[in-house]
Write a protein that holds these residues in place. Structure first.
Motif, PDB file in Angstrom:
ATOM      1  N   PRO A 240      -1.752   3.374   8.747  1.00 52.65           N
ATOM      2  CA  PRO A 240      -3.125   3.469   9.004  1.00 52.65           C
ATOM      3  C   PRO A 240      -3.536   1.913   9.629  1.00 52.65           C
ATOM      4  N   ASN A 241      -4.554   2.046  10.757  1.00 53.67           N
ATOM      5  CA  ASN A 241      -4.898   0.639  11.488  1.00 53.67           C
ATOM      6  C   ASN A 241      -5.405  -0.173  10.197  1.00 53.67           C
ATOM      7  N   GLY A 242      -6.205   0.508   9.296  1.00 52.32           N
ATOM      8  CA  GLY A 242      -7.314  -0.483   8.557  1.00 52.32           C
ATOM      9  C   GLY A 242      -6.364  -0.799   7.110  1.00 52.32           C
ATOM     10  N   MET A 243      -5.143  -0.714   7.179  1.00 49.41           N
ATOM     11  CA  MET A 243      -4.097  -0.845   5.807  1.00 49.41           C
ATOM     12  C   MET A 243      -4.327  -2.561   5.276  1.00 49.41           C
ATOM     13  N   PHE A 244      -4.495  -3.260   6.208  1.00 44.77           N
ATOM     14  CA  PHE A 244      -4.450  -4.697   5.828  1.00 44.77           C
ATOM     15  C   PHE A 244      -5.804  -5.185   5.410  1.00 44.77           C
ATOM     16  N   GLU A 245      -6.854  -4.436   5.657  1.00 48.45           N
ATOM     17  CA  GLU A 245      -8.060  -4.857   5.334  1.00 48.45           C
ATOM     18  C   GLU A 245      -8.775  -3.755   4.080  1.00 48.45           C
ATOM     19  N   SER A 246      -7.926  -2.779   3.345  1.00 51.62           N
ATOM     20  CA  SER A 246      -8.466  -2.325   2.397  1.00 51.62           C
ATOM     21  C   SER A 246      -8.607  -3.048   1.133  1.00 51.62           C
ATOM     22  N   GLU A 247      -9.252  -2.457   0.152  1.00 51.22           N
ATOM     23  CA  GLU A 247      -9.826  -3.324  -1.250  1.00 51.22           C
ATOM     24  C   GLU A 247      -8.497  -3.717  -1.710  1.00 51.22           C
ATOM     25  N   GLN A 248      -7.274  -3.007  -1.665  1.00 57.43           N
ATOM     26  CA  GLN A 248      -6.034  -3.392  -2.401  1.00 57.43           C
ATOM     27  C   GLN A 248      -5.163  -4.235  -1.451  1.00 57.43           C
ATOM     28  N   SER A 249      -5.668  -4.723  -0.223  1.00 60.50           N
ATOM     29  CA  SER A 249      -4.727  -5.404   0.605  1.00 60.50           C
ATOM     30  C   SER A 249      -4.104  -6.554   0.180  1.00 60.50           C
ATOM     31  N   ALA A 250      -5.231  -7.323  -0.689  1.00 58.85           N
ATOM     32  CA  ALA A 250      -4.691  -8.722  -1.322  1.00 58.85           C
ATOM     33  C   ALA A 250      -3.196  -8.658  -1.733  1.00 58.85           C
ATOM     34  N   ASN A 251      -2.946  -7.714  -2.436  1.00 55.90           N
ATOM     35  CA  ASN A 251      -1.481  -7.406  -3.101  1.00 55.90           C
ATOM     36  C   ASN A 251      -0.544  -6.959  -2.059  1.00 55.90           C
ATOM     37  N   LEU A 252      -0.632  -6.283  -1.121  1.00 55.81           N
ATOM     38  CA  LEU A 252      -0.021  -6.126   0.058  1.00 55.81           C
ATOM     39  C   LEU A 252       0.523  -7.475   0.629  1.00 55.81           C
ATOM     40  N   HIS A 253      -0.852  -8.275   0.947  1.00 55.69           N
ATOM     41  CA  HIS A 253      -0.515  -9.473   1.780  1.00 55.69           C
ATOM     42  C   HIS A 253       0.417 -10.486   0.921  1.00 55.69           C
ATOM     43  N   GLU A 254       0.433 -10.500  -0.269  1.00 59.11           N
ATOM     44  CA  GLU A 254       1.032 -11.298  -1.035  1.00 59.11           C
ATOM     45  C   GLU A 254       2.439 -10.732  -0.913  1.00 59.11           C
ATOM     46  N   PHE A 255       2.842  -9.633  -1.138  1.00 55.06           N
ATOM     47  CA  PHE A 255       3.818  -8.973  -1.199  1.00 55.06           C
ATOM     48  C   PHE A 255       4.878  -9.317   0.094  1.00 55.06           C
ATOM     49  N   VAL A 256       4.112  -8.972   1.240  1.00 49.26           N
ATOM     50  CA  VAL A 256       4.783  -9.153   2.744  1.00 49.26           C
ATOM     51  C   VAL A 256       5.128 -10.851   2.891  1.00 49.26           C
ATOM     52  N   LYS A 257       4.169 -11.563   2.348  1.00 52.08           N
ATOM     53  CA  LYS A 257       4.334 -12.962   2.435  1.00 52.08           C
ATOM     54  C   LYS A 257       5.593 -13.315   1.614  1.00 52.08           C
ATOM     55  N   ASN A 258       5.807 -12.862   0.560  1.00 50.62           N
ATOM     56  CA  ASN A 258       6.972 -13.513  -0.368  1.00 50.62           C
ATOM     57  C   ASN A 258       8.293 -12.563   0.058  1.00 50.62           C
ATOM     58  N   ASN A 275     -10.034  10.553  15.671  1.00 50.74           N
ATOM     59  CA  ASN A 275     -11.297   9.468  15.886  1.00 50.74           C
ATOM     60  C   ASN A 275     -10.602   8.125  15.295  1.00 50.74           C
ATOM     61  N   LYS A 276     -11.471   6.862  15.609  1.00 51.68           N
ATOM     62  CA  LYS A 276     -10.960   5.477  15.409  1.00 51.68           C
ATOM     63  C   LYS A 276     -10.343   5.265  13.988  1.00 51.68           C
ATOM     64  N   GLN A 277     -11.129   6.007  13.066  1.00 51.12           N
ATOM     65  CA  GLN A 277     -10.726   5.907  11.601  1.00 51.12           C
ATOM     66  C   GLN A 277      -9.466   6.372  11.247  1.00 51.12           C
ATOM     67  N   ALA A 278      -8.983   7.484  12.117  1.00 52.94           N
ATOM     68  CA  ALA A 278      -7.721   8.010  11.881  1.00 52.94           C
ATOM     69  C   ALA A 278      -6.418   7.426  12.689  1.00 52.94           C
ATOM     70  N   ALA A 279      -6.876   6.451  13.394  1.00 46.44           N
ATOM     71  CA  ALA A 279      -5.614   5.791  14.462  1.00 46.44           C
ATOM     72  C   ALA A 279      -4.564   5.065  13.402  1.00 46.44           C
ATOM     73  N   LYS A 280      -3.475   4.960  14.310  1.00 47.04           N
ATOM     74  CA  LYS A 280      -2.437   4.528  13.582  1.00 47.04           C
ATOM     75  C   LYS A 280      -1.671   3.314  14.279  1.00 47.04           C
ATOM     76  N   SER A 281      -0.578   2.704  13.783  1.00 48.24           N
ATOM     77  CA  SER A 281       0.033   1.574  14.293  1.00 48.24           C
ATOM     78  C   SER A 281       1.641   1.671  13.752  1.00 48.24           C
TER      79      SER A 281
END
Length: 328
Positions: A240-258, A275-281
């Motif tokens: 989902p396009n908003g995946m890196f902005e969700s309320e749990q994204s800090a853990n995801l960012h950290e995992f990807v970085k490591n 709609n825009k909310q359903a958009a994906k990448s």
């Protein structure tokens, strides 16, 4: 490709599945799995059918020779039948990856994974449509495939799908976020199941888990896939396009970085979504390891409508240029 063979084969799948559904009092998708299995073996395998249905099925199968069809024709015909069945009994996570997206992921896999023989995993294989689309676009490679899914009907359809197209796929009918007993793979493709994972005890074993409440399943799938990928291996996720902005994204960012290097993000055309909310990448990652370098810059692409030939040609040129500058 002529549409006629696809229509003819779809009609055979559809009519025989309807016969079977009526006789066995099961769902269309269950009947489709049964009839696909029959077509693969070239005979009626069910013993509890009336003589009339048995003879009608035998006649229908005798008129279809799978050798006359390409893998893509078989995949498309079977996919059409599955889509019909899903409309009758739709569940949010059962939606199929659009053909055009599967083909583009196939193109990306062929660009990034330059091995002649390799292992490929889809940890949320569903009916096997995305995996088989990717395999059908790697005809010059020797690929060992693995797929896992918790839904027993979907995994049966994936099994039949693989057989009909003559793909060797090792399948696991299980919760893919529990322990997966598979050898490490060179690449992963996955249309990530979106939502919360209900098993908090299991989720707590992941680095990426939420400190309170349920963890996003799509985050856990990224960690699970990374765990089963070799160093330097590539992972291709529909996110989902908003995946890196969700309320749990800090853990995801950290995992990807490591653990991972971001190779690129391909934004799918907004016109593909309600709609825009359903958009994906498409998120392209590489697992870190010895001598694995981060690209000078990530590949960032906004895909045009895939029917716009000139715009797509410009994008493919941009991708080729990025490869020359970042991957040599």
């Amino acid at each position: 490709m002529s549409i006629v063979p696809v229509e003819k084969l779809f009609t055979a799948f559809n009519e025989t599945a309807d016969m079977m559904r009526e006789e066995l009092a099961c769902t269309y998708l269950e009947a489709l799995a049964e009839t696909g299995e029959n077509l693969f073996h070239g005979k009626v395998l069910q013993e509890d059918l009336s003589e009339l249905t048995y003879k009608r099925l035998e006649k229908a199968y005798s008129e279809i020779k799978l050798a006359d069809y390409s893998r893509e024709e078989i995949r498309k015909a079977f996919q059409l039948a599955i889509l019909k069945g899903m409309k009758e009994n739709i569940q949010p996570n059962h939606q199929m990856t659009p053909d055009s997206v599967g083909m583009f992921i196939g193109y990306l896999v062929s660009k990034f994974v330059d091995k002649q023989a390799y292992r490929l995993l889809d940890p949320a294989i569903g009916t096997g449509n995305l995996l088989s689309t990717v395999l059908n676009h790697q005809t010059d490679k020797t690929i060992t495939s693995v797929g896992s899914d918790i839904d027993d009907i979907l995994i049966k359809l994936a099994y039949v799908n693989a057989n009909l197209q003559m793909h060797e796929v090792e399948l696991f009918n299980q919760d893919s976020l529990e322990s997966l007993f598979i050898d490490p793979v060179d690449a992963v493709v996955c249309d990530l199941p979106i939502g919360f994972y209900p098993n908090d005890v299991r989720a707590a074993e992941y680095e990426i888990h939420a400190k309170t409440g349920h963890t996003y399943a799509h985050h856990l799938f990224i960690e699970q896939s990374t765990k089963h990928t070799k160093e330097g291996g590539y992972l291709f996720f529909i996110i989902p396009n908003g995946m890196f902005e969700s309320e749990q994204s800090a853990n995801l960012h950290e995992f990807v970085k490591n653990h991972l290097n971001i190779q690129g993000i391909v934004q799918l055309p907004l016109a593909m979504f309600k709609n825009k909310q359903a958009a994906k990448s498409i998120l392209i990652l590489q697992k870190k390891g010895e001598n694995i370098k981060q690209p000078k810059q990530a590949l960032l692409v906004d895909l045009p409508k895939l029917s716009d030939g000139q715009a797509m040609s410009n994008i493919l040129t941009k991708i080729d240029t990025w490869f020359i500058e970042n991957k040599k």
